[in-house]
Write a protein that holds these residues in place. Structure first.
Motif, short mmCIF file in Angstrom:
data_model
loop_
_atom_site.label_atom_id
_atom_site.label_comp_id
_atom_site.label_asym_id
_atom_site.label_seq_id
_atom_site.Cartn_x
_atom_site.Cartn_y
_atom_site.Cartn_z
N UNK A 66 0.86 -1.18 0.00
CA UNK A 66 0.00 0.00 0.00
C UNK A 66 0.90 1.24 0.00
N UNK A 67 0.58 2.21 -0.85
CA UNK A 67 1.40 3.41 -0.94
C UNK A 67 0.59 4.67 -0.70
N UNK A 68 1.28 5.69 -0.23
CA UNK A 68 0.80 7.06 -0.27
C UNK A 68 1.92 7.84 -0.94
N UNK A 69 1.61 9.01 -1.43
CA UNK A 69 2.68 9.76 -2.06
C UNK A 69 2.25 11.14 -2.50
N UNK A 70 3.22 11.83 -3.08
CA UNK A 70 2.97 13.17 -3.59
C UNK A 70 3.99 13.58 -4.62
N UNK A 71 3.57 14.51 -5.47
CA UNK A 71 4.41 15.06 -6.53
C UNK A 71 4.49 16.57 -6.37
N UNK A 72 5.58 17.12 -6.88
CA UNK A 72 5.71 18.55 -7.11
C UNK A 72 6.12 18.67 -8.57
N UNK A 73 5.37 19.45 -9.36
CA UNK A 73 5.63 19.50 -10.80
C UNK A 73 5.45 20.92 -11.32
N UNK A 74 5.96 21.12 -12.53
CA UNK A 74 5.72 22.34 -13.29
C UNK A 74 5.13 21.94 -14.63
N UNK A 75 3.95 22.48 -14.94
CA UNK A 75 3.26 22.18 -16.19
C UNK A 75 3.46 23.33 -17.17
N UNK A 76 3.58 22.99 -18.45
CA UNK A 76 3.76 23.99 -19.50
C UNK A 76 2.83 23.66 -20.66
N UNK A 77 2.01 24.62 -21.07
CA UNK A 77 1.16 24.43 -22.25
C UNK A 77 2.05 24.45 -23.49
N UNK A 78 1.85 23.47 -24.37
CA UNK A 78 2.66 23.40 -25.60
C UNK A 78 1.79 23.61 -26.84
N UNK A 79 0.52 23.75 -26.66
CA UNK A 79 -0.43 23.96 -27.76
C UNK A 79 -1.81 24.16 -27.16
N UNK A 80 -2.82 24.33 -27.99
CA UNK A 80 -4.16 24.57 -27.45
C UNK A 80 -4.73 23.39 -26.65
N UNK A 81 -4.26 22.18 -26.93
CA UNK A 81 -4.80 21.01 -26.23
C UNK A 81 -3.69 20.08 -25.73
N UNK A 82 -2.43 20.57 -25.70
CA UNK A 82 -1.32 19.71 -25.27
C UNK A 82 -0.50 20.39 -24.19
N UNK A 83 0.21 19.58 -23.41
CA UNK A 83 1.04 20.10 -22.33
C UNK A 83 2.18 19.14 -22.04
N UNK A 84 3.22 19.66 -21.38
CA UNK A 84 4.34 18.85 -20.88
C UNK A 84 4.52 19.21 -19.41
N UNK A 85 5.27 18.38 -18.70
CA UNK A 85 5.55 18.66 -17.30
C UNK A 85 6.78 17.91 -16.83
N UNK A 86 7.39 18.43 -15.76
CA UNK A 86 8.54 17.81 -15.10
C UNK A 86 8.33 17.92 -13.60
N UNK A 87 9.01 17.05 -12.85
CA UNK A 87 8.87 17.16 -11.41
C UNK A 87 9.58 16.08 -10.64
N UNK A 88 9.26 16.03 -9.36
CA UNK A 88 9.80 15.03 -8.44
C UNK A 88 8.64 14.33 -7.74
N UNK A 89 8.92 13.10 -7.32
CA UNK A 89 7.88 12.23 -6.78
C UNK A 89 8.42 11.51 -5.56
N UNK A 90 7.59 11.34 -4.55
CA UNK A 90 7.94 10.52 -3.39
C UNK A 90 6.81 9.50 -3.17
#
Length: 167
Positions: A66-90
Motif C-alpha cells: 500500500x502506498x501514499x505519495x505526492x508530486x511537485x511539478x511544473x506544467x507547460x502548455x505546448x499547444x491549445x490542447x497539449x502540455x508537458x511537465x517535469x517534477x519530483x515524486x515521493x
C-alpha cells in the motif's frame, strides 16, 4: 594427493569467477531488476499563473505494498490542447520506506474536462530498503477536472504503473 589439490584448486577458481562476475557485482550494488506494477488514485492542484502543481495519491504497487505519495511539478502548455511537465515524486511504502524519483511527461486534453498523459519516472534512491534503489517506470494517467477557480484547477487522477525497480 594431487587429485585432491586439483579438486580444491578447481573449486577456488569457480568461486573466484562467480564472485567477480558482472552479474554478481550488479546484484551486490543494486539488487535484481524486479517488475514494478500497480495503480493509484489521487488529486492534483495546478496554478494557472505559474504552472506549479502538487498532488497526493494512494494506491498499491508491487514491492512497496500500500502506498501514499505526492508530486511537485511544473506544467507547460505546448499547444491549445497539449502540455508537458517535469517534477519530483515521493512514494511511501506500507512500512514507511520512501522511494524517490524524477519525471517528465506529456499529455493531451481529450475533452473540455478530461486529459490523458504519460510520464516516465527515473528512480533516484530512497530510504530504508530503497536507499540505493534504481530503475524506471511509466505512469499512464487518466484525469478529470473537478473544479476550476480564478487562479487554479483541481484534477482527479487514475494512474497505472509499469516498470522495473532494483534495490
Amino acid at each position: 594427493m594431487p587429485l585432491r589439490r586439483l579438486i580444491v584448486l578447481s573449486g577456488l577458481v569457480l568461486l573466484a569467477v562467480a564472485a567477480f562476475s558482472p552479474a554478481a557485482a550488479l546484484a551486490a550494488a543494486h539488487g535484481t531488476d524486479l517488475p514494478l506494477k500497480g495503480t493509484s488514485t489521487g488529486s492534483l492542484t495546478a496554478s494557472f499563473a505559474t504552472g506549479a502543481a502538487t498532488s497526493s495519491f494512494t494506491g498499491h504497487l508491487s514491492h512497496l505494498g500500500a502506498i501514499t505519495g505526492g508530486d511537485v511539478a511544473t506544467l507547460t502548455a505546448t499547444g491549445p490542447a497539449t502540455f508537458t511537465y517535469t517534477g519530483t515524486d515521493t512514494l511511501v511504502a506500507a512500512n514507511g520506506d520512501e522511494l524517490f524519483s524524477t519525471f517528465t511527461g506529456s499529455g493531451i486534453f481529450t475533452s473540455a474536462i478530461t486529459t490523458q498523459s504519460s510520464q516516465v519516472n527515473t528512480i533516484t534512491g530512497g530510504t530504508g530498503r530503497f536507499a540505493d534503489a534504481s530503475g524506471t517506470f511509466t505512469i499512464t494517467i487518466s484525469s478529470v477536472i473537478v473544479s476550476i477557480g480564478a487562479t487554479s484547477e483541481t484534477i482527479d487522477n487514475a494512474d497505472t504503473y509499469n516498470g522495473q525497480i532494483s534495490y
